[in-house]
Design a protein around this motif. Structure first.
Motif, PDB file in Angstrom:
ATOM      1  N   GLU A 107       0.460  -6.753   2.115  1.00 35.53           N
ATOM      2  CA  GLU A 107       0.358  -5.338   2.469  1.00 35.53           C
ATOM      3  C   GLU A 107       0.981  -4.446   1.409  1.00 35.53           C
ATOM      4  OE1 GLU A 107      -0.153  -3.838   6.766  1.00 35.53           O
ATOM      5  OE2 GLU A 107       1.760  -4.890   6.720  1.00 35.53           O
ATOM      6  N   ARG A 108       1.790  -5.021   0.533  1.00 35.68           N
ATOM      7  CA  ARG A 108       2.464  -4.249  -0.506  1.00 35.68           C
ATOM      8  C   ARG A 108       2.068  -4.662  -1.921  1.00 35.68           C
ATOM      9  NH1 ARG A 108       7.026  -1.295   1.124  1.00 35.68           N
ATOM     10  NH2 ARG A 108       7.571  -1.539   3.329  1.00 35.68           N
ATOM     11  N   VAL A 109       1.577  -5.878  -2.093  1.00 34.65           N
ATOM     12  CA  VAL A 109       1.189  -6.376  -3.416  1.00 34.65           C
ATOM     13  C   VAL A 109      -0.295  -6.743  -3.378  1.00 34.65           C
ATOM     14  CG1 VAL A 109       1.613  -8.110  -5.190  1.00 34.65           C
ATOM     15  CG2 VAL A 109       3.515  -7.265  -3.798  1.00 34.65           C
ATOM     16  N   PRO A 110      -1.140  -6.059  -4.144  1.00 37.34           N
ATOM     17  CA  PRO A 110      -2.570  -6.409  -4.148  1.00 37.34           C
ATOM     18  C   PRO A 110      -2.800  -7.773  -4.763  1.00 37.34           C
ATOM     19  CG  PRO A 110      -2.090  -4.752  -5.820  1.00 37.34           C
ATOM     20  CD  PRO A 110      -0.840  -4.916  -5.023  1.00 37.34           C
ATOM     21  N   LEU A 111      -3.915  -8.368  -4.430  1.00 35.54           N
ATOM     22  CA  LEU A 111      -4.215  -9.729  -4.892  1.00 35.54           C
ATOM     23  C   LEU A 111      -4.250  -9.821  -6.416  1.00 35.54           C
ATOM     24  CD1 LEU A 111      -4.966 -12.610  -4.039  1.00 35.54           C
ATOM     25  CD2 LEU A 111      -7.361 -11.910  -4.038  1.00 35.54           C
ATOM     26  N   ARG A 112      -4.704  -8.767  -7.075  1.00 33.00           N
ATOM     27  CA  ARG A 112      -4.802  -8.804  -8.534  1.00 33.00           C
ATOM     28  C   ARG A 112      -3.429  -8.905  -9.202  1.00 33.00           C
ATOM     29  NH1 ARG A 112      -5.530  -3.398  -7.149  1.00 33.00           N
ATOM     30  NH2 ARG A 112      -3.974  -1.985  -8.086  1.00 33.00           N
ATOM     31  N   ASN A 113      -2.366  -8.477  -8.499  1.00 35.57           N
ATOM     32  CA  ASN A 113      -1.012  -8.504  -9.060  1.00 35.57           C
ATOM     33  C   ASN A 113      -0.169  -9.651  -8.529  1.00 35.57           C
ATOM     34  OD1 ASN A 113      -1.731  -6.143 -10.341  1.00 35.57           O
ATOM     35  ND2 ASN A 113      -0.652  -4.812  -8.926  1.00 35.57           N
ATOM     36  N   ALA A 114      -0.692 -10.437  -7.607  1.00 37.23           N
ATOM     37  CA  ALA A 114       0.114 -11.440  -6.909  1.00 37.23           C
ATOM     38  C   ALA A 114       0.260 -12.707  -7.743  1.00 37.23           C
ATOM     39  CB  ALA A 114      -0.518 -11.769  -5.560  1.00 37.23           C
ATOM     40  N   LYS A 121       2.628 -15.661 -15.655  1.00 36.48           N
ATOM     41  CA  LYS A 121       3.922 -15.176 -16.120  1.00 36.48           C
ATOM     42  C   LYS A 121       4.361 -13.967 -15.310  1.00 36.48           C
ATOM     43  CE  LYS A 121       3.621 -16.808 -20.892  1.00 36.48           C
ATOM     44  NZ  LYS A 121       3.732 -16.419 -22.331  1.00 36.48           N
ATOM     45  N   ALA A 122       5.663 -13.843 -15.113  1.00 35.45           N
ATOM     46  CA  ALA A 122       6.216 -12.727 -14.350  1.00 35.45           C
ATOM     47  C   ALA A 122       6.585 -11.595 -15.298  1.00 35.45           C
ATOM     48  CB  ALA A 122       7.446 -13.183 -13.569  1.00 35.45           C
ATOM     49  N   ALA A 123       6.159 -10.377 -14.948  1.00 32.11           N
ATOM     50  CA  ALA A 123       6.512  -9.181 -15.712  1.00 32.11           C
ATOM     51  C   ALA A 123       7.763  -8.565 -15.090  1.00 32.11           C
ATOM     52  CB  ALA A 123       5.364  -8.183 -15.711  1.00 32.11           C
ATOM     53  N   VAL A 124       8.811  -8.413 -15.904  1.00 34.43           N
ATOM     54  CA  VAL A 124      10.113  -7.968 -15.395  1.00 34.43           C
ATOM     55  C   VAL A 124      10.667  -6.876 -16.304  1.00 34.43           C
ATOM     56  CG1 VAL A 124      12.499  -8.690 -14.963  1.00 34.43           C
ATOM     57  CG2 VAL A 124      10.618 -10.184 -14.299  1.00 34.43           C
ATOM     58  N   ARG A 125      11.311  -5.900 -15.683  1.00 35.34           N
ATOM     59  CA  ARG A 125      12.044  -4.864 -16.417  1.00 35.34           C
ATOM     60  C   ARG A 125      13.468  -4.792 -15.871  1.00 35.34           C
ATOM     61  NH1 ARG A 125       7.583   0.031 -16.236  1.00 35.34           N
ATOM     62  NH2 ARG A 125       6.205  -0.745 -17.900  1.00 35.34           N
ATOM     63  N   GLY A 199       6.798  -6.495 -11.895  1.00 37.91           N
ATOM     64  CA  GLY A 199       5.447  -5.965 -12.006  1.00 37.91           C
ATOM     65  C   GLY A 199       4.379  -6.995 -11.708  1.00 37.91           C
ATOM     66  N   PRO A 200       3.148  -6.721 -12.111  1.00 35.24           N
ATOM     67  CA  PRO A 200       2.047  -7.668 -11.865  1.00 35.24           C
ATOM     68  C   PRO A 200       2.250  -8.971 -12.622  1.00 35.24           C
ATOM     69  CG  PRO A 200       1.228  -5.479 -12.459  1.00 35.24           C
ATOM     70  CD  PRO A 200       2.688  -5.472 -12.736  1.00 35.24           C
ATOM     71  N   PHE A 201       1.942 -10.078 -11.977  1.00 33.82           N
ATOM     72  CA  PHE A 201       1.996 -11.371 -12.645  1.00 33.82           C
ATOM     73  C   PHE A 201       0.829 -11.466 -13.621  1.00 33.82           C
ATOM     74  CE2 PHE A 201       4.876 -12.089  -9.247  1.00 33.82           C
ATOM     75  CZ  PHE A 201       5.730 -13.095  -9.668  1.00 33.82           C
ATOM     76  N   GLN A 202       1.135 -11.926 -14.819  1.00 35.63           N
ATOM     77  CA  GLN A 202       0.172 -11.905 -15.915  1.00 35.63           C
ATOM     78  C   GLN A 202      -0.703 -13.153 -15.913  1.00 35.63           C
ATOM     79  OE1 GLN A 202       0.099  -9.052 -17.833  1.00 35.63           O
ATOM     80  NE2 GLN A 202       1.667  -8.391 -16.368  1.00 35.63           N
ATOM     81  N   GLY A 203      -1.987 -12.949 -16.251  1.00 33.58           N
ATOM     82  CA  GLY A 203      -2.919 -14.064 -16.379  1.00 33.58           C
ATOM     83  C   GLY A 203      -3.448 -14.544 -15.040  1.00 33.58           C
ATOM     84  N   THR A 204      -4.336 -15.507 -15.121  1.00 29.97           N
ATOM     85  CA  THR A 204      -4.940 -16.091 -13.916  1.00 29.97           C
ATOM     86  C   THR A 204      -4.382 -17.469 -13.591  1.00 29.97           C
ATOM     87  OG1 THR A 204      -6.755 -16.982 -15.257  1.00 29.97           O
ATOM     88  CG2 THR A 204      -7.084 -14.810 -14.253  1.00 29.97           C
ATOM     89  N   GLY A 205      -3.494 -17.978 -14.440  1.00 30.33           N
ATOM     90  CA  GLY A 205      -2.936 -19.300 -14.181  1.00 30.33           C
ATOM     91  C   GLY A 205      -3.857 -20.410 -14.654  1.00 30.33           C
TER      92      GLY A 205
END
Length: 317
Positions: A107-114, A121-125, A199-205
């Motif tokens: 409900e808070r994270v769309p599938l494209r960013n999950a 890879k995890a995007a972190v700031r 942030g959004p997880f990078q790539g498709t795995g």
């Protein structure tokens, strides 16, 4: 016609009508209709003019079609969500295992960013600084944790319940990343007082399905080769839960082995998990500091058929 001919004797009008009917050229009914339509079309006059739209009429609302468009869950949610530091563990010189909590609710994270598959890879700031893409060690979360949020996304309600505005459901999960000091110093040195954004997880795995490796009886033997930070992806792959696109079902295979190469013994990471992998997942780990060829040649316990053996090579990239 026979009836008309019989009525010719009754008068002059009937005789004239019968003569006209006999001299007429008859055509099929369909041709008569087509001719009628063509003749009528020549006399139709069409006039176009401005159409007045009643703004109060919802049927004429300009964006009314958008009311019926299918929308993905959390599609309008922000891409970045706050995270929280949990712990830091020194795995090797200049390498740490950082654990933090992140939002994974659908409900808070769309599938494209999950986080969906091992290899992402995890995007972190940290404190609003530069974005860092980190190797994820933890396995993707199981589908069961999002059963309730996905049910709420449907918009269904129970009998006797009234629809009311509500906040989206939050589901937090621990995410572990392997951080090198040279590549992300602010993440390497982070602590409980630092502000963290995920942030959004990078790539498709890893694409395991199209390669055919998911077929257990086709490849009963799997050998994995991991070097350096590739051990992070290997960990996520081994521990992937049932239902995940990178779940290998290692306990159902004949033999699953991981050859892990590092420059020296002190550079080996996550060594405390090797024994549990053998017991829980039926995965044998062969660490080496002299290269894959020496480890492969020196492993006399491996019996395999090249036709039914799959190889997975994991590196930093």
């Amino acid at each position: 016609m026979a009836h008309l001919q019989q009525s010719v004797q009754s008068g002059g009008k009937c005789r004239r009508l019968a003569a006209r009917l006999q001299s007429h050229q008859w055509r099929p009914f369909g041709q008569c209709i087509k001719g009628y339509k063509r003749s009528r079309a020549k006399h139709v006059l069409v006039r176009a003019g401005p159409v007045k739209i009643d703004e109060e009429d919802l049927m004429q609302f300009p964006d009314r079609y958008k009311w019926y468009e299918a929308k993905f869950a959390a599609d309008d949610m922000p891409d970045w969500n706050p995270g929280r530091f949990v712990s830091s563990n020194q795995e090797a010189p200049h390498q740490r295992l950082i654990t933090f909590t992140a939002e994974i609710s659908r409900e808070r994270v769309p599938l494209r960013n999950a986080y969906k598959a091992a290899g992402q890879k995890a995007a972190v700031r940290i404190n609003g600084g530069e974005e860092r893409d980190l190797m994820v060690v933890s396995a993707p979360p199981p589908e069961l944790v999002n059963n309730y949020p996905l049910f709420l996304c449907k918009g269904d309600i129970f009998s006797g319940e009234t629809k009311t505005a509500r906040e989206p459901t939050s589901v937090m999960a621990d995410i572990q990343v392997l951080v090198c000091r040279e590549e992300a110093p602010e993440v390497y040195d982070m602590g409980p007082d630092d502000l963290m954004s995920v942030g959004p997880f990078q790539g498709t795995g890893m694409d395991m399905r199209s390669s055919g490796i998911m077929a257990i009886f086709r490849y009963p033997t799997i050998v994995m080769f991991a070097s350096g930070a590739g051990i992070a992806t290997a960990t996520a792959l081994i521990e992937s839960p049932v239902g995940c696109s990178t779940h290998l079902s290692p306990r159902m295979r004949t033999d699953v082995r991981l050859y892990y190469a590092a420059p020296n013994r002190t550079s080996l990471c996550l060594t405390d998990r090797f024994e549990s992998w053998q017991e829980q997942y039926n995965v044998t780990v062969i660490p080496t500091t002299s290269g894959f060829m020496d480890a492969w040649d020196g492993d006399d316990t491996l019996v395999y058929d090249p036709e039914t053996t799959a190889a997975v090579i994991l590196s930093k990239h």
